[in-house]
Design a protein around this motif. Structure first.
Motif, PDB file in Angstrom:
ATOM      1  N   SER A 179       0.350  -1.495  -0.615  1.00  0.00           N
ATOM      2  CA  SER A 179      -0.316  -0.634   0.345  1.00  0.00           C
ATOM      3  C   SER A 179       0.583   1.112   0.290  1.00  0.00           C
ATOM      4  O   SER A 179       1.971   0.857   0.659  1.00  0.00           O
ATOM      5  N   SER A 180       0.649   2.242  -0.774  1.00  0.00           N
ATOM      6  CA  SER A 180       1.035   3.667  -0.352  1.00  0.00           C
ATOM      7  C   SER A 180       1.535   3.753   0.712  1.00  0.00           C
ATOM      8  O   SER A 180       2.441   4.598   1.097  1.00  0.00           O
ATOM      9  N   THR A 181       0.582   3.962   1.575  1.00  0.00           N
ATOM     10  CA  THR A 181       0.688   3.940   3.044  1.00  0.00           C
ATOM     11  C   THR A 181       1.582   3.108   3.719  1.00  0.00           C
ATOM     12  O   THR A 181       3.087   3.661   4.844  1.00  0.00           O
ATOM     13  N   GLN A 182       1.993   1.869   3.360  1.00  0.00           N
ATOM     14  CA  GLN A 182       3.287   1.509   3.840  1.00  0.00           C
ATOM     15  C   GLN A 182       4.480   1.701   3.054  1.00  0.00           C
ATOM     16  O   GLN A 182       5.298   1.658   4.015  1.00  0.00           O
ATOM     17  N   VAL A 183       4.424   2.405   2.265  1.00  0.00           N
ATOM     18  CA  VAL A 183       5.364   3.215   1.424  1.00  0.00           C
ATOM     19  C   VAL A 183       6.377   3.695   2.619  1.00  0.00           C
ATOM     20  O   VAL A 183       7.326   3.724   2.962  1.00  0.00           O
ATOM     21  N   ARG A 184       5.155   5.352   2.839  1.00  0.00           N
ATOM     22  CA  ARG A 184       5.664   6.183   3.752  1.00  0.00           C
ATOM     23  C   ARG A 184       5.995   5.838   5.457  1.00  0.00           C
ATOM     24  O   ARG A 184       6.717   6.105   5.799  1.00  0.00           O
ATOM     25  N   GLU A 185       5.291   5.312   5.621  1.00  0.00           N
ATOM     26  CA  GLU A 185       5.772   4.192   6.744  1.00  0.00           C
ATOM     27  C   GLU A 185       6.856   3.723   6.689  1.00  0.00           C
ATOM     28  O   GLU A 185       7.789   3.884   8.138  1.00  0.00           O
ATOM     29  N   ASN A 186       7.469   2.492   6.002  1.00  0.00           N
ATOM     30  CA  ASN A 186       8.986   2.252   6.164  1.00  0.00           C
ATOM     31  C   ASN A 186       9.525   3.499   6.023  1.00  0.00           C
ATOM     32  O   ASN A 186      11.076   3.447   6.516  1.00  0.00           O
ATOM     33  N   LEU A 187       9.511   4.596   4.911  1.00  0.00           N
ATOM     34  CA  LEU A 187      10.192   5.657   4.773  1.00  0.00           C
ATOM     35  C   LEU A 187      10.050   6.308   6.438  1.00  0.00           C
ATOM     36  O   LEU A 187      11.413   6.624   6.603  1.00  0.00           O
ATOM     37  N   GLN A 188       9.446   6.740   6.926  1.00  0.00           N
ATOM     38  CA  GLN A 188       8.914   6.835   8.827  1.00  0.00           C
ATOM     39  C   GLN A 188      10.137   6.422   9.556  1.00  0.00           C
ATOM     40  O   GLN A 188      10.247   7.482  10.154  1.00  0.00           O
ATOM     41  N   ASN A 189       9.758   4.979   9.171  1.00  0.00           N
ATOM     42  CA  ASN A 189      10.733   4.622   9.796  1.00  0.00           C
ATOM     43  C   ASN A 189      12.069   4.182   9.699  1.00  0.00           C
ATOM     44  O   ASN A 189      12.136   2.965  10.387  1.00  0.00           O
ATOM     45  N   ARG A 190      12.372   4.270   8.890  1.00  0.00           N
ATOM     46  CA  ARG A 190      14.012   3.954   8.488  1.00  0.00           C
ATOM     47  C   ARG A 190      14.504   2.644   8.042  1.00  0.00           C
ATOM     48  O   ARG A 190      15.213   2.208   8.371  1.00  0.00           O
ATOM     49  N   GLU A 191      12.495   2.018   7.187  1.00  0.00           N
ATOM     50  CA  GLU A 191      12.889   0.801   6.797  1.00  0.00           C
ATOM     51  C   GLU A 191      12.692   0.910   5.360  1.00  0.00           C
ATOM     52  O   GLU A 191      11.892   1.493   4.786  1.00  0.00           O
ATOM     53  N   THR A 192      13.381  -0.249   4.720  1.00  0.00           N
ATOM     54  CA  THR A 192      13.956  -0.366   2.969  1.00  0.00           C
ATOM     55  C   THR A 192      12.339  -0.218   2.361  1.00  0.00           C
ATOM     56  O   THR A 192      11.229  -0.998   2.663  1.00  0.00           O
ATOM     57  N   PHE A 193      11.993   0.007   1.388  1.00  0.00           N
ATOM     58  CA  PHE A 193      10.619  -0.143   0.722  1.00  0.00           C
ATOM     59  C   PHE A 193      10.943  -0.568  -0.253  1.00  0.00           C
ATOM     60  O   PHE A 193       9.907  -0.570  -1.689  1.00  0.00           O
ATOM     61  N   LYS A 194      12.286  -0.781  -1.018  1.00  0.00           N
ATOM     62  CA  LYS A 194      12.516  -0.850  -1.895  1.00  0.00           C
ATOM     63  C   LYS A 194      11.533  -1.914  -2.276  1.00  0.00           C
ATOM     64  O   LYS A 194      11.895  -1.963  -4.646  1.00  0.00           O
ATOM     65  N   SER A 195      11.676  -3.409  -2.141  1.00  0.00           N
ATOM     66  CA  SER A 195      10.338  -4.480  -2.812  1.00  0.00           C
ATOM     67  C   SER A 195       9.478  -4.099  -3.075  1.00  0.00           C
ATOM     68  O   SER A 195       8.308  -4.886  -4.101  1.00  0.00           O
ATOM     69  N   LEU A 196       8.518  -2.512  -2.228  1.00  0.00           N
ATOM     70  CA  LEU A 196       7.130  -2.344  -2.859  1.00  0.00           C
ATOM     71  C   LEU A 196       7.265  -1.314  -3.795  1.00  0.00           C
ATOM     72  O   LEU A 196       5.726  -1.920  -4.587  1.00  0.00           O
ATOM     73  N   VAL A 197       8.174  -0.961  -5.184  1.00  0.00           N
ATOM     74  CA  VAL A 197       7.820  -0.410  -5.694  1.00  0.00           C
ATOM     75  C   VAL A 197       8.857  -0.638  -6.585  1.00  0.00           C
ATOM     76  O   VAL A 197       9.745  -1.722  -6.982  1.00  0.00           O
ATOM     77  N   ALA A 198       8.959   0.046  -7.891  1.00  0.00           N
ATOM     78  CA  ALA A 198       9.389  -0.206  -9.378  1.00  0.00           C
ATOM     79  C   ALA A 198      10.926   0.519  -8.868  1.00  0.00           C
ATOM     80  O   ALA A 198      10.744   1.682  -8.230  1.00  0.00           O
ATOM     81  N   PRO A 199      11.844  -0.244  -9.402  1.00  0.00           N
ATOM     82  CA  PRO A 199      13.324   0.249  -9.049  1.00  0.00           C
ATOM     83  C   PRO A 199      13.545   1.831  -9.281  1.00  0.00           C
ATOM     84  O   PRO A 199      14.117   2.910  -8.828  1.00  0.00           O
ATOM     85  N   SER A 200      12.762   2.240 -10.619  1.00  0.00           N
ATOM     86  CA  SER A 200      12.452   3.786 -10.815  1.00  0.00           C
ATOM     87  C   SER A 200      12.262   4.198  -9.893  1.00  0.00           C
ATOM     88  O   SER A 200      12.476   5.702  -9.672  1.00  0.00           O
ATOM     89  N   VAL A 201      10.591   4.230  -9.204  1.00  0.00           N
ATOM     90  CA  VAL A 201      10.054   4.526  -9.044  1.00  0.00           C
ATOM     91  C   VAL A 201      10.950   5.217  -7.561  1.00  0.00           C
ATOM     92  O   VAL A 201      11.056   5.781  -6.420  1.00  0.00           O
ATOM     93  N   TYR A 202      11.803   3.431  -6.768  1.00  0.00           N
ATOM     94  CA  TYR A 202      12.781   4.037  -5.595  1.00  0.00           C
ATOM     95  C   TYR A 202      13.736   4.641  -6.126  1.00  0.00           C
ATOM     96  O   TYR A 202      13.777   6.013  -4.973  1.00  0.00           O
ATOM     97  N   GLU A 203      14.820   4.782  -6.672  1.00  0.00           N
ATOM     98  CA  GLU A 203      15.556   6.125  -7.153  1.00  0.00           C
ATOM     99  C   GLU A 203      15.020   7.634  -7.288  1.00  0.00           C
ATOM    100  O   GLU A 203      15.358   7.932  -6.916  1.00  0.00           O
TER     101      GLU A 203
END
Length: 207
Positions: free
Chosen positions: A169-193
């Protein structure tokens, strides 16, 4: 030509979004899936500061990365319209646009992609009955409790797509960022970059 509309904030677009759209394309036979990012006022910051342009760009990157360019399109009509966009208004606008342009057969309706997590609240949407008449509802699977019961109680005509049951979920991506956790597997590599380079969502990602 069969066209399905997929609306949402896409803040950010994640792998689950693309997987669901691909299933609609491949399993339900829709030649084109149109992503319609919702408008958000430039005077009210989205979580993490992503702008409308950021969300559009991430959709472009995700579809290119997932090689969806031949069947995935982006419509910015809700962003251009501004204000509150109700789904029925968007379906009517795009139906008229595509019929006028000869893209949509005069007797054909647009498909509208609806996550199973939204089914219970659908009857309360603006002009829900009209939306169900003027589009073909396509249910994609989301991890919700009593999913089979929810589907069986859904009284509107629809088709169900047995897409991969994605938990992203988009919320999970944002929460992972907030918690300084990786989110690389949740989005396309180009979106991650893109998120890293732009420092979107106001957090430093764990790499």
């Amino acid at each position: 030509m069969k066209i399905a509309v997929f609306g949402g904030s896409f803040n950010p677009v994640h792998n689950g979004h693309i997987a669901a759209a691909r299933s609609v394309h491949e399993e339900a036979g829709y030649r084109t899936v149109v992503f319609v990012p919702a408008f958000h006022s430039p005077f009210k910051e989205l979580p993490g500061g992503a702008t409308n342009d950021d969300r559009i760009r991430m959709l472009e990157l995700a579809n290119k990365n997932k090689k969806a360019g031949e069947w995935a399109k982006i419509e910015t009509c809700e962003i251009l319209r501004g204000g509150i966009s109700y789904t029925i208004d968007t379906i009517r606008f795009l139906t008229e646009k595509y019929r006028t342009n000869g893209i949509l057969d005069p007797n054909e309706k647009l498909g509208f992609i609806l996550g199973s997590d939204l089914v219970e609240g659908f009857p309360h949407w603006k002009n829900a009955d009209a939306l169900a008449r003027e589009s073909d509802l396509i249910l994609v699977q989301r991890p919700v409790e009593n999913r089979e019961q929810i589907h069986s109680n859904f009284v509107y005509p629809h088709i169900s797509v047995e897409n991969r049951l994605f938990s992203e979920s988009s919320t999970q991506v944002r929460e992972n960022l907030q918690n300084r956790e990786t989110f690389k597997s949740l989005v396309a590599p180009s979106v991650y970059e893109y998120i890293i380079e732009r420092n979107l969502y106001s957090f430093q990602a764990a790499k």
